[in-house]
Enzyme design. Structure first.
Site, PDB file in Angstrom:
ATOM      1  N   LYS A   1      34.963  32.012  38.498  1.00 44.81           N
ATOM      2  CA  LYS A   1      36.170  31.384  37.950  1.00 44.81           C
ATOM      3  C   LYS A   1      37.447  32.127  38.355  1.00 44.81           C
ATOM      4  O   LYS A   1      38.480  32.027  37.700  1.00 44.81           O
ATOM      5  CB  LYS A   1      36.044  31.282  36.424  1.00 44.81           C
ATOM      6  CG  LYS A   1      34.821  30.468  35.975  1.00 44.81           C
ATOM      7  CD  LYS A   1      34.835  30.140  34.486  1.00 44.81           C
ATOM      8  CE  LYS A   1      33.643  29.243  34.110  1.00 44.81           C
ATOM      9  NZ  LYS A   1      33.670  28.819  32.688  1.00 44.81           N
TER      10      LYS A   1
ATOM     11  N   LYS B   1      41.260  38.018  26.043  1.00 46.52           N
ATOM     12  CA  LYS B   1      39.818  37.868  26.155  1.00 46.52           C
ATOM     13  C   LYS B   1      39.339  38.378  27.495  1.00 46.52           C
ATOM     14  O   LYS B   1      39.942  38.037  28.494  1.00 46.52           O
ATOM     15  CB  LYS B   1      39.509  36.376  26.016  1.00 46.52           C
ATOM     16  CG  LYS B   1      38.075  36.001  26.071  1.00 46.52           C
ATOM     17  CD  LYS B   1      38.003  34.519  25.965  1.00 46.52           C
ATOM     18  CE  LYS B   1      36.580  34.149  26.306  1.00 46.52           C
ATOM     19  NZ  LYS B   1      36.476  32.796  26.711  1.00 46.52           N
TER      20      LYS B   1
ATOM     21  N   SER C   1      30.828  37.452  24.065  1.00 51.73           N
ATOM     22  CA  SER C   1      29.370  37.481  23.966  1.00 51.73           C
ATOM     23  C   SER C   1      28.736  38.718  24.617  1.00 51.73           C
ATOM     24  O   SER C   1      27.812  39.303  24.052  1.00 51.73           O
ATOM     25  CB  SER C   1      28.800  36.212  24.589  1.00 51.73           C
ATOM     26  OG  SER C   1      29.230  36.085  25.925  1.00 51.73           O
TER      27      SER C   1
ATOM     28  N   ARG D   1      27.613  31.683  28.224  1.00 51.47           N
ATOM     29  CA  ARG D   1      27.274  30.584  29.142  1.00 51.47           C
ATOM     30  C   ARG D   1      25.824  30.178  28.943  1.00 51.47           C
ATOM     31  O   ARG D   1      25.469  29.005  29.116  1.00 51.47           O
ATOM     32  CB  ARG D   1      27.569  30.998  30.586  1.00 51.47           C
ATOM     33  CG  ARG D   1      29.073  31.135  30.814  1.00 51.47           C
ATOM     34  CD  ARG D   1      29.429  31.589  32.214  1.00 51.47           C
ATOM     35  NE  ARG D   1      30.856  31.889  32.300  1.00 51.47           N
ATOM     36  CZ  ARG D   1      31.414  32.578  33.287  1.00 51.47           C
ATOM     37  NH1 ARG D   1      30.669  33.044  34.274  1.00 51.47           N
ATOM     38  NH2 ARG D   1      32.716  32.805  33.288  1.00 51.47           N
TER      39      ARG D   1
ATOM     40  N   GLU E   1      51.798  35.451  31.934  1.00 55.95           N
ATOM     41  CA  GLU E   1      51.040  34.312  31.385  1.00 55.95           C
ATOM     42  C   GLU E   1      51.459  34.044  29.934  1.00 55.95           C
ATOM     43  O   GLU E   1      51.681  32.905  29.532  1.00 55.95           O
ATOM     44  CB  GLU E   1      49.529  34.598  31.424  1.00 55.95           C
ATOM     45  CG  GLU E   1      48.886  34.473  32.794  1.00 55.95           C
ATOM     46  CD  GLU E   1      48.688  33.024  33.252  1.00 55.95           C
ATOM     47  OE1 GLU E   1      49.011  32.098  32.490  1.00 55.95           O
ATOM     48  OE2 GLU E   1      48.206  32.831  34.382  1.00 55.95           O
TER      49      GLU E   1
ATOM     50  N   LYS F   1      43.295  35.382  29.729  1.00 57.34           N
ATOM     51  CA  LYS F   1      41.843  35.264  29.831  1.00 57.34           C
ATOM     52  C   LYS F   1      41.410  35.714  31.218  1.00 57.34           C
ATOM     53  O   LYS F   1      41.834  35.158  32.226  1.00 57.34           O
ATOM     54  CB  LYS F   1      41.420  33.823  29.583  1.00 57.34           C
ATOM     55  CG  LYS F   1      39.919  33.616  29.735  1.00 57.34           C
ATOM     56  CD  LYS F   1      39.493  32.244  29.273  1.00 57.34           C
ATOM     57  CE  LYS F   1      38.001  32.068  29.446  1.00 57.34           C
ATOM     58  NZ  LYS F   1      37.546  30.768  28.991  1.00 57.34           N
TER      59      LYS F   1
END
Ligand code: PBG
Length: 328
Positions: free
Chosen positions: A224, A255, A281, A211, A240, A201
């Site tokens: 982030k 993502k 989104s 959001r 990961e 991610k």
């Protein structure tokens, strides 16, 4: 690989007509490839539009039957639930995540009671819909605390599993959370609860409209980047994923989606496990707004979805899933 040469060899022969093209097509989409995200909101009898996401709505729980009925009728295997949390219920620790009467818990129970095993339910494991600062974990002195956050995520996972959630999807990117969540689930005998890790991610600019949809947009302090991945990296995604598989992930997610097809492909090739893609989104709104402005034809949606399959994705989370019959 190439056995002849022009003029005896002509690749256009296999494309000469619709039936000929269908005969050799390499990728095929069906409703079973799609997961529908659903935004939930408190209140009664509301289907609320979202400014930044055309044709996507927030639903109150009394409307959820209508959404799930349609999803089942279209043949979707799973829905993903996301809550819009009222400001007054947010705090620095995301306490509402552990409230057994929160929107997500109520929605899971409602759906499971009415639809049993007709459709799967997936829920995010992360604190961002519930924190007053909009981060996925606990924020202290400007830092997101890893191990302390995991302790809460374990409780959130157990609660959601208890309510009947089928697939837990940790989307927080803390180190080591998959192993700890798996262990806690097994200890409480939730042996069949699957874990779909948001393993790769990225700290992406494509999440803006989401959001807005969950009401964390104006709250988010900073960014982030200390926990989500740097979009300049790809080897890191493989590390990961390798760790999450070792820790017990049943499936992994990449993502955002379309700008990250290279990551989907390398994970699939290297690990041979179910890889899911999230058409997020920002991608959704860019495509939808361009179609609305008639800059592009609506078939761009189908093309974008096939691209995921071609890259190796087993399934795709997309806000178009509720209209998938028309798109296919
Ligand atoms: C929260 C979460 C995000 C998305 C899914 N789960 C946003 C974020 O990490 O800030 C984004 C989905 C989308 O943009 O459609 N952890």
């Amino acid at each position: 690989m190439i056995t002849g040469k022009y003029p005896s060899l002509r690749l256009r022969r296999n494309r000469k007509s619709n039936w000929a093209r269908r005969l050799v097509e390499e990728n095929y989409l069906s409703a079973s490839d799609f997961i529908l995200p659903i935004f939930l909101i408190n209140g009664k009898n509301k289907k609320q539009s979202i400014n930044s996401m055309p044709d996507v709505y927030r639903y109150t729980l009394d409307k959820i039957g209508y959404v799930i009925d349609k999803a089942i009728q279209k043949g979707l295997p799973m829905v993903a639930l996301f809550p819009y949390t009222q400001q007054i219920k947010k705090d620095t620790f995301g306490t509402e995540a552990l409230n057994e009467n929160n929107l997500i818990c109520k929605a899971i129970q409602l759906i499971k009671k009415k639809y049993k095993n007709e459709i799967g339910i997936m829920c995010d494991v992360a604190l961002d819909p519930y924190t007053s600062h909009g981060h996925d974990g606990i924020l202290k002195f400007g830092k997101i605390l890893n191990d302390e956050t995991i302790e809460i995520l374990i409780k959130q996972s157990l609660l959601q599993a208890e309510m009947g959630c089928d697939v837990l999807a940790p989307s927080d990117m803390m180190d080591g959370r998959i192993g700890k969540i798996r262990k806690a689930l097994d200890k409480k005998n939730f042996k069949d609860t699957q874990i779909l890790s948001y393993a790769a991610k990225y700290a992406s600019n494509f999440y803006g409209p989401f959001r807005d949809a969950v009401g964390s947009k104006n709250l988010l302090k900073g960014n982030k980047k200390t926990y989500q991945m740097d979009f300049k990296n790809s080897d890191e995604a493989l590390r990961e994923v390798a760790l999450d598989i070792k820790e017990g992930a049943d499936m992994v997610m990449v993502k955002p989606g379309l700008p990250y097809l290279d990551i989907i492909k390398s994970i699939k090739e290297k690990f041979k496990i179910p890889v899911l893609a999230y058409q997020v989104s920002g991608e959704y709104s860019l495509l939808s707004n361009s179609i609305k402005k008639r800059l592009v034809n609506k078939d761009i949606i189908f093309e974008s979805l096939v691209a995921f399959k071609r890259a190796g994705a087993n399934a795709i989370i997309t806000y178009y899933a509720d209209r998938i019959d028309k798109i296919l």
